[in-house]
Design a protein around this motif. Structure first.
Motif, PDB file in Angstrom:
ATOM      1  N   HIS A  20      -2.730   7.512  -3.775  1.00  0.00           N
ATOM      2  CA  HIS A  20      -3.213   7.724  -2.805  1.00  0.00           C
ATOM      3  C   HIS A  20      -3.221   6.667  -1.796  1.00  0.00           C
ATOM      4  CE1 HIS A  20      -6.461   5.196  -4.345  1.00  0.00           C
ATOM      5  NE2 HIS A  20      -6.441   6.385  -5.566  1.00  0.00           N
ATOM      6  N   GLU A  21      -3.978   6.593  -0.616  1.00  0.00           N
ATOM      7  CA  GLU A  21      -3.834   5.491   0.483  1.00  0.00           C
ATOM      8  C   GLU A  21      -4.301   4.242  -0.073  1.00  0.00           C
ATOM      9  OE1 GLU A  21      -7.727   7.647   1.276  1.00  0.00           O
ATOM     10  OE2 GLU A  21      -5.760   8.321   0.617  1.00  0.00           O
ATOM     11  N   LYS A  24       0.880  -1.174  -0.016  1.00  0.00           N
ATOM     12  CA  LYS A  24      -0.075   0.074  -0.045  1.00  0.00           C
ATOM     13  C   LYS A  24       0.810   1.182   0.030  1.00  0.00           C
ATOM     14  CE  LYS A  24      -3.850   0.226   0.390  1.00  0.00           C
ATOM     15  NZ  LYS A  24      -4.941  -0.233   1.341  1.00  0.00           N
ATOM     16  N   THR A  25       0.085   2.588  -0.326  1.00  0.00           N
ATOM     17  CA  THR A  25       1.247   3.671  -0.070  1.00  0.00           C
ATOM     18  C   THR A  25       1.884   3.907   0.920  1.00  0.00           C
ATOM     19  OG1 THR A  25      -0.233   4.549  -2.138  1.00  0.00           O
ATOM     20  CG2 THR A  25       1.117   6.151  -0.926  1.00  0.00           C
ATOM     21  N   ALA A  26       1.261   3.759   1.981  1.00  0.00           N
ATOM     22  CA  ALA A  26       1.821   4.141   3.122  1.00  0.00           C
ATOM     23  C   ALA A  26       3.072   3.212   3.633  1.00  0.00           C
ATOM     24  CB  ALA A  26       0.664   3.761   4.314  1.00  0.00           C
TER      25      ALA A  26
END
Length: 212
Positions: free
Chosen positions: A50-51, A6-8
């Motif tokens: 994005h997230e 994931k982006t995070a």
């Protein structure tokens, strides 16, 4: 191996984050001529990082060899907000449908075989494996028209969503691909590699080979 982050998670690893956005810039801006994405820092970043985005990273020899990004169609994505002229009629949407974007193979890993490199075929096998694990069985891809036939040969059910258009130096058609275990078996047979490619956890420190 292929890693799904994931982006995070990607942002927690500055080496991975930079390698991803440098590769995207090299392919889509410098090679494909998408000048609207040009930036002075040499990184390709857009509003869809994005997230909820999922980033697939193919790692070879401690390098980022290939990349693709999966976007949920339950929120705005490329086909709805940027490439809407590629779709005739309603845009397919649902929790089982993702948009596959920014498919890229680093230049020195494009050895070529049945029209795609081993890294490229790993990315294909990887998104099918990822989809089967997460309840996703359809992807929207904006790619060159010749890929519609290649997708059918790999036992995807391929349905063009509109007419082809020109973006940068590339002809593009939006296509809905449906896949299942038979598609994965065909891709693995073509690759001559039966083992799963999707790995868990995080890769070791990676870089991106500079152009000579």
């Amino acid at each position: 191996m292929l890693y799904a982050l994931k982006t995070a998670e990607l942002m927690e690893r500055p080496d991975l984050w930079r390698a991803v956005h440098e590769l995207r810039y090299r392919i889509f801006v410098e090679e494909m001529g998408w000048d609207d994405l040009r930036r002075p820092d040499g990184l390709e970043i857009d509003q869809f990082d994005h997230e909820d985005a999922v980033h697939h990273l193919a790692i070879r020899n401690g390098e980022l060899a290939g990349y693709q990004r999966m976007l949920p169609t339950t929120r705005p994505h490329l086909l709805t907000d940027v490439l809407g002229d590629l779709c005739e009629g309603p845009t397919p949407t649902g929790p089982n449908i993702y948009e596959l974007t920014r498919y890229a193979v680093a230049p020195h890993y494009r050895e070529g075989r049945w029209g795609v490199s081993s890294v490229g075929s790993e990315l294909i096998a990887g998104f099918i494996e990822w989809g089967m694990r997460t309840g996703v069985d359809q992807v929207i891809i904006e790619f060159e028209p010749m890929w519609v036939l290649r997708a059918l040969q790999l036992r995807f059910l391929a349905r063009p969503l509109g007419y082809q258009r020109t973006y940068g130096r590339q002809q593009v058609v939006a296509t809905l691909l449906t896949f299942n275990e038979h598609t994965l078996a065909t891709v693995r047979e073509r690759r001559n590699y039966d083992a799963p490619v999707l790995a868990g956890g995080m890769p070791e420190t990676v870089g991106l080979r500079r152009a000579s």
